[in-house]
Design an enzyme around this catalytic site. Sequence first.
Site, PDB file in Angstrom:
ATOM      1  N   LYS A 167      28.906 -29.275 -25.950  1.00 18.14           N
ATOM      2  CA  LYS A 167      28.108 -30.505 -25.971  1.00 18.14           C
ATOM      3  C   LYS A 167      27.641 -30.769 -27.409  1.00 18.14           C
ATOM      4  CE  LYS A 167      24.786 -33.023 -23.091  1.00 18.14           C
ATOM      5  NZ  LYS A 167      25.758 -34.017 -22.583  1.00 18.14           N
ATOM      6  N   GLU A 200      37.400 -38.086 -18.566  1.00 21.14           N
ATOM      7  CA  GLU A 200      36.025 -38.351 -18.137  1.00 21.14           C
ATOM      8  C   GLU A 200      35.570 -39.653 -18.766  1.00 21.14           C
ATOM      9  OE1 GLU A 200      33.530 -35.193 -19.651  1.00 21.14           O
ATOM     10  OE2 GLU A 200      34.645 -35.142 -21.535  1.00 21.14           O
ATOM     11  N   LEU A 254      33.564 -32.190 -20.590  1.00 18.40           N
ATOM     12  CA  LEU A 254      32.264 -31.533 -20.554  1.00 18.40           C
ATOM     13  C   LEU A 254      31.961 -31.211 -19.094  1.00 18.40           C
ATOM     14  CD1 LEU A 254      29.677 -30.707 -22.145  1.00 18.40           C
ATOM     15  CD2 LEU A 254      28.721 -32.876 -21.375  1.00 18.40           C
TER      16      LEU A 254
END
Length: 285
Positions: free
Chosen positions: A149, A182, A207
Amino acid sequence: MSRIAYVNGRYLRHAEAAVHIEDRGYQFSDGVYEVCGIRNGRFMDEALHLERLERSLGELRIAMPLSLAALRHILREVVRRNRISNGLVYLQVTRGVAPRDHPFPASHVPPALVVTAKRLNEARIAAAVAKGVAVATMPDLRWARRDIKSVSLLPNILAKQAARDAGAYEAWLVDADGFVTEGSSTNAWIVDRDGRLVTRPASHAILNGVTRRVLLETAKAEGIEVIERPFTPQEAKSAREAFISASSAIIIPVVRIDGEPVGNAEPGSLTLRLREAYGRVGRLT
């Protein structure tokens, strides 16, 4: 009331909070972050967020700035000082301040820590959930370690803005093999024609969202079959339902993809069921 931020040991007025110009987060995006939801004054899935923070820092070889107990105290103090009941707390850890040079600093440099908090626009989220949102697909141009992240989000913000320019709420990023990875700031899900929940498996390609992890538990608790595999934009467009997930809103239904309707172009029943059930599985502290 003035907003309050925590910056490297000090609580400051938000308007006056600042980091050094040679902070490596500013110079190199050399850092990571977490965003934790606050519901009725309590932290949502805090342990999972802090677990992922430690993992991301470890992957970048950045030390934890404080003990977990001290970090939890600071998070709560920032939320308290900002009088947040429903909102988000943001924490960012960078490698710290050092003369600008690409290699890690030769001598020990303490990591830098910033914490802020803000209220959620609950009316905006409620409207998005009630009506559903549109997404636009575009090539995934990000680096290969999306599981970290990182604060380096330039491809994400370009994709998000391109989606907004196209009249969509979110971008769905598509890899070189033609599969959705995503969203620019969310995880992507569909419900196939057989009522099964489909989402891409956790890997370096995405993620592993905290909300994603809890939703997988929620689906299991609800007896919903889950298949973790990639899917294409075309499969998503022909799916029964689709949605996005993130800590800020839990679940938002997707009713259009590239201008084409998903299902009957209304929020799906399984999507809304999962959103309601999440509250029984998500951990408040």
